[in-house]
Design a protein around this motif. Structure first.
Motif, mmCIF file in Angstrom:
data_model
loop_
_atom_site.group_PDB
_atom_site.id
_atom_site.type_symbol
_atom_site.label_atom_id
_atom_site.label_comp_id
_atom_site.label_asym_id
_atom_site.label_seq_id
_atom_site.Cartn_x
_atom_site.Cartn_y
_atom_site.Cartn_z
ATOM 1 N N ALA A 32 0.850 -1.197 0.000
ATOM 2 C CA ALA A 32 0.000 0.000 0.000
ATOM 3 C C ALA A 32 0.876 1.234 0.000
ATOM 4 C CB ALA A 32 -0.930 0.009 1.215
ATOM 5 N N ASP A 33 0.328 2.351 -0.512
ATOM 6 C CA ASP A 33 0.983 3.652 -0.359
ATOM 7 C C ASP A 33 -0.087 4.659 0.038
ATOM 8 O OD1 ASP A 33 0.372 5.382 -3.091
ATOM 9 O OD2 ASP A 33 0.484 3.230 -3.484
ATOM 10 N N VAL A 34 0.193 5.432 1.094
ATOM 11 C CA VAL A 34 -0.810 6.338 1.659
ATOM 12 C C VAL A 34 -0.174 7.702 1.913
ATOM 13 C CG1 VAL A 34 -2.158 4.485 2.693
ATOM 14 C CG2 VAL A 34 -0.293 5.515 3.995
ATOM 15 N N SER A 35 -1.023 8.695 2.232
ATOM 16 C CA SER A 35 -0.568 10.083 2.274
ATOM 17 C C SER A 35 -0.423 10.659 3.680
ATOM 18 C CB SER A 35 -1.526 10.969 1.474
ATOM 19 O OG SER A 35 -2.830 10.925 2.029
ATOM 20 N N ASN A 36 -0.755 9.905 4.740
ATOM 21 C CA ASN A 36 -0.563 10.430 6.095
ATOM 22 C C ASN A 36 -0.453 9.296 7.100
ATOM 23 O OD1 ASN A 36 -3.306 9.844 7.367
ATOM 24 N ND2 ASN A 36 -3.953 11.082 5.607
ATOM 25 N N GLY A 37 -0.035 9.650 8.318
ATOM 26 C CA GLY A 37 0.206 8.655 9.343
ATOM 27 C C GLY A 37 -1.039 7.902 9.785
ATOM 28 N N GLN A 38 -2.186 8.572 9.798
ATOM 29 C CA GLN A 38 -3.422 7.908 10.231
ATOM 30 C C GLN A 38 -3.806 6.784 9.272
ATOM 31 O OE1 GLN A 38 -5.158 8.315 13.128
ATOM 32 N NE2 GLN A 38 -6.300 6.526 12.414
ATOM 33 N N GLU A 39 -3.735 7.076 7.969
ATOM 34 C CA GLU A 39 -4.026 6.033 6.984
ATOM 35 C C GLU A 39 -3.019 4.887 7.105
ATOM 36 O OE1 GLU A 39 -4.000 7.827 3.153
ATOM 37 O OE2 GLU A 39 -5.803 9.018 3.491
ATOM 38 N N ALA A 40 -1.760 5.244 7.357
ATOM 39 C CA ALA A 40 -0.715 4.228 7.492
ATOM 40 C C ALA A 40 -0.968 3.342 8.710
ATOM 41 C CB ALA A 40 0.656 4.905 7.607
#
Length: 543
Positions: A32-40
């Motif tokens: 996966a690739d995400v844009s912020n720490g919460q999504e991560a």
């Protein structure tokens, strides 16, 4: 396949990084690739990635908050930081949470990324093997080293379990008056080339054997190889009463080691020495202190024994700042155009309180590239060019070496300025024209028309005063600019050809090889490999 999670709020950086790496080559896949720490964090809980590559400054939840949350429940997952030089104070803080490595966004080369991923993969696999076996091995030659490694770097033994193993294996250790010393080989690239040992295994085996023999002779301490150029000593001084005696004993032993290594292997070393601890549980903190102390060789000089308790970072950091301010003044006198920009970069660097020698060297390279001037290359036999100075700085072991390299360059530039002032008005204008228009199609006929002189007259005058034809000079300027772009960007060869005035990539490649002996991509790889040889792995000093 190891599962990789990429966390980066800048979409183009994230997607570019994801698509530029051949993940299968490292036995990895991007889950996966995400844009912020919460999504991560949500992906982490759901997919349990093996490796996380994360930015630090992000919306919703920062990379630091993400790392802290993960480390509260998991120290198995490997974490790599994507960072800018300006964020280095945050990188230092993150390293306390067991981060494996970091990549600087603005300077990351494909080879550098590959090296980081290889090391992280090996670290993860090694950690898993150790967990599965609880560190149990059957080779008596490596048992001692593995016991120490498992206690210092992996949570495999409690302090009591380690104490029992020390007694069982009859290690030359006791929890009283514990001191850790880190020995680092200076100019390791030269040592590796002398041993003709590209992987470092021969060096490690040979030096470790010699060090063990000396410790047996002194009947004190244990040693293991942390890396091919770094060795860790654990000492205890149950038989020595005073701090003064401990210090004198350590200095005598380290002087003996230094003389032996220098005499038989022509190797010079620097030692960093921790403060004193009184339980095995102190060893990790003592190792951190010794590692920080040995990194101070960049500021204080090599071939020394640097005691943590005898130096304060604030003191020699202030001295380093004073040296840099003096250098900047001289730099501004010789090259005033970019003086304000240089001062701003250096001030930002000092505000970040950076201790990592590798980043100090990158600072010097960045400052030098601001002043890159292909004009100097026509006097290559007599003058240091800016690009050559950048290469020399990347090989420096100390701050003083870096500073003196720049001073020599500035002296060369002053000499060139005096010489260039003797050029005729026509040739001076011709040189300025080339530097302004080298990206375009340039001909001496067009230039002669602009200067209102005949092409033959200008050609003869130019060659007389520069010792080069107009075409050779123009080509050299283009080649020097191409070298800069090859070393400082990730641009493709055809893109560099277009930016430096070559008609096509094929012609650029042929011309580059004719002038340098290698193709453009070979030049880039050669310089990267040279740097890897000088600095096999980045080191970040702890606070």
């Amino acid at each position: 396949m190891l599962k990789v999670l990429i966390v980066e709020d800048e979409m183009f950086v994230r997607i570019g990084f994801k698509n530029s790496v051949n993940w299968e080559k490292f036995g990895m896949m991007v889950c996966a690739d995400v844009s912020n720490g919460q999504e991560a964090w949500e992906i982490y809980l759901k997919m349990k990635p093996d490796i996380i590559i994360t930015d630090l400054n992000m919306p919703v939840m920062s990379g630091m908050e993400l790392i802290e949350q993960i480390r509260q429940i998991d120290n198995k997952t490997r974490i790599v930081i994507l960072s800018c030089l300006e964020e280095f104070s945050l990188v230092q803080k993150a390293m306390r949470y067991g981060v494996s490595n970091y990549i600087l966004k603005l300077t990351m080369e494909p080879e550098e990324i590959d090296e980081v991923l290889v090391k992280v993969s090996e670290e993860y696999k090694s950690h898993m093997r150790l967990q599965e076996t609880k560190g149990v091995i059957h080779n008596p030659d490596t048992l001692k080293e593995n016991i120490i490694n498992n206690f210092l770097f992996y949570p495999l033994y409690s302090e009591q379990e380690f104490t029992n193993l020390v007694l069982k294996q009859k290690l030359r250790l006791s929890p009283e008056n514990l001191i850790v010393s880190v020995m680092e080989i200076n100019n390791f690239g030269l040592t590796r080339s002398k041993f003709k040992d590209s992987k470092g295994e021969l060096i490690r085996y040979t030096i470790l054997n010699v060090l063990n023999e000396m410790l047996i002779e002194w009947n004190r301490g244990e040693v293991f190889a942390e890396k091919e150029d770094r060795y860790v000593f654990l000492f205890s001084f149950i038989d020595v009463n005073s701090q003064k005696e401990i210090r004198e004993t350590l200095l005598a032993l380290m002087d003996h080691i230094r003389r032996v290594l220098n005499r038989y292997f022509n190797v010079s070393v620097t030692f960093g020495i921790s403060r004193k601890g009184n339980r095995y549980g102190d060893l990790k903190a003592l190792l951190s202190e010794a590692a920080e102390a040995v990194s101070w060789k960049f500021f204080l000089g090599t071939e020394r024994s640097l005691f943590k308790e005898e130096y304060r970072w604030d003191n020699f950091h202030l001295q380093s700042q004073e040296k840099m301010e003096k250098l900047l003044t001289r730099w501004g006198n010789v090259l005033p155009d970019k003086h304000a920009e240089r001062k701003a970069i250096v001030q930002s660097f000092f505000d970040s309180d950076v201790k990592d020698p590798k980043l100090w060297i990158q600072l010097f390279v960045r400052l030098l590239l601001i002043d890159y001037n292909p004009l100097l290359s026509i006097e290559a036999k007599a003058l240091d060019t800016v690009s050559l100075a950048a290469e020399q700085v990347s090989q420096c072991e100390t701050l003083e070496d870096c500073i003196q390299t720049v001073y020599r360059l500035l002296a060369s530039i002053e000499q060139w300025n005096q010489t260039s002032r003797q050029l005729s008005k026509e040739v001076g204008k011709a040189i300025k024209y080339i530097l302004a228009h080298y990206r375009e199609s340039c001909s001496i006929s067009e230039l002669a028309d602009t200067l209102q002189v005949s092409p033959n007259y200008l050609s003869s005058l130019f060659r007389k005063e520069t010792a080069l034809t107009f075409t050779d000079y123009l080509t050299q300027v283009r080649i020097d600019k191409a070298k800069e772009l090859l070393l400082s960007t990730q641009l493709k060869s055809y893109e560099i050809a277009e930016l430096t005035g070559f008609s096509d990539d094929s012609y650029f490649s042929r011309t580059f090889k004719n002038k340098t002996g290698v193709r453009p991509n070979e030049f880039r790889k050669m310089k990267v490999h040279e740097e890897r040889g000088r600095d096999n792995a980045p080191f970040v000093a702890k606070d």
